[in-house]
Design an enzyme around this catalytic site. Structure first.
Site, PDB file in Angstrom:
ATOM      1  N   LYS A  83       0.306  21.018  23.271  1.00 48.03           N
ATOM      2  CA  LYS A  83       0.737  20.101  22.207  1.00 48.03           C
ATOM      3  C   LYS A  83      -0.099  18.837  22.271  1.00 48.03           C
ATOM      4  O   LYS A  83      -0.189  18.181  23.310  1.00 48.03           O
ATOM      5  CB  LYS A  83       2.193  19.714  22.424  1.00 48.03           C
TER       6      LYS A  83
HETATM    7  C1  E4P Z   1       9.220  20.153  18.794  1.00 50.40           C
HETATM    8  O1  E4P Z   1       8.079  20.541  18.873  1.00 50.40           O
HETATM    9  C2  E4P Z   1       9.580  18.730  18.826  1.00 50.40           C
HETATM   10  O2  E4P Z   1       9.190  18.179  20.028  1.00 50.40           O
HETATM   11  C3  E4P Z   1      11.048  18.531  18.579  1.00 50.40           C
HETATM   12  O3  E4P Z   1      11.469  19.439  17.589  1.00 50.40           O
HETATM   13  C4  E4P Z   1      11.423  17.114  18.252  1.00 50.40           C
HETATM   14  O4  E4P Z   1      12.760  17.089  17.867  1.00 50.40           O
HETATM   15  P1  E4P Z   1      13.613  15.742  17.784  1.00 50.40           P
HETATM   16  O5  E4P Z   1      13.186  14.984  16.578  1.00 50.40           O
HETATM   17  O6  E4P Z   1      15.026  16.229  17.679  1.00 50.40           O
HETATM   18  O7  E4P Z   1      13.365  14.999  19.063  1.00 50.40           O
END
Ligand code: E4P
Length: 218
Positions: A83
């Site tokens: 990521k």
């Molecule tokens: C996924 O890749 C993200 O890190 C995650 O969905 C973020 O979610 P949030 O906005 O609930 O923290």
């Protein structure tokens, strides 16, 4: 449509994996810190539970640092995806890593322009954060739809991971838009299984069946 689970919790991953509906996992520094374990060890354990792509995020902000971290993270398991935050430095890292055969997931994406840039850079996955858009009073459903329109219009190789999912309606909207993947928190997955009429209907069937058995025994 693929379902990823958005957690670093091993019990949650195991429970959903056992149901046969999980195609991958997304983690982030917040989710890993919630578990309180050494992150790389935790990621290795996750990679053993689910065969599909497991996203692990870099912490560095400079391209060089991101690439260095990504190369190290990618040695944890063959299914690790890196990521990378949606910044100029991040986009440079995406290009380098994808050329090396390391898959990337561009994260913290909040606009259709960012989707277009990440797709042009050759990211394997792009994660629009729809729940945070909604929290901000912006139209999160347009974000899903238009991301897919952009990807399909030019046949980009990137797969859209609808992220920051807050409720089961978000999953339905993702499916209707043809999104490749939704990464879903455990609590939302649990809710997707349930409908009050299923429980009510099942109870009625079982009770009628029991009544018949009692009658036949007389
Ligand atoms: C996924 O890749 C993200 O890190 C995650 O969905 C973020 O979610 P949030 O906005 O609930 O923290």
């Amino acid at each position: 449509m693929k379902f990823f689970i958005d957690t670093a919790n091993l019990d949650q991953i195991r429970e959903m994996q056992a149901l046969g509906i999980i195609d991958g996992v997304t983690t982030n520094p917040t989710l890993l810190s919630r578990e309180g374990r050494e992150p790389k060890e935790q990621l290795k354990k996750i990679c053993k539970i689910v065969e599909g792509p497991i996203s692990a995020e870099v912490i560095g902000l400079k391209t060089e640092k991101m690439v260095e971290e990504a190369r190290e993270l990618s040695t944890l398991a063959p299914n690790i995806v890196i990521k990378i935050p949606m910044t100029k430095e991040g986009i440079k890292a995406v290009k380098i890593l994808e050329n090396e055969g390391i898959k990337t997931n561009v994260t913290l994406v909040f606009s259709q322009n960012q989707v277009l840039i990440a797709a042009k850079a050759g990211a394997s996955y792009i994660s629009p954060f729809i729940g945070r858009l909604m929290d901000n009073g912006q139209n999160e459903i347009d974000m899903i739809r238009e991301s897919m329109v952009i990807i399909k219009a030019y046949n980009f190789k990137s797969e859209i991971i609808v992220a920051s999912v807050r409720n089961s309606r978000h999953v339905i909207e993702s499916a209707k838009s043809g999104a490749h993947i939704a990464t879903i928190p455990f609590a939302v997955l649990e809710k997707m299984f349930k409908h009050p009429n299923t429980d009510k209907g099942l109870n009625a069937f079982l009770s009628d069946w029991e009544k018949l058995q009692t009658k036949l025994r007389k």
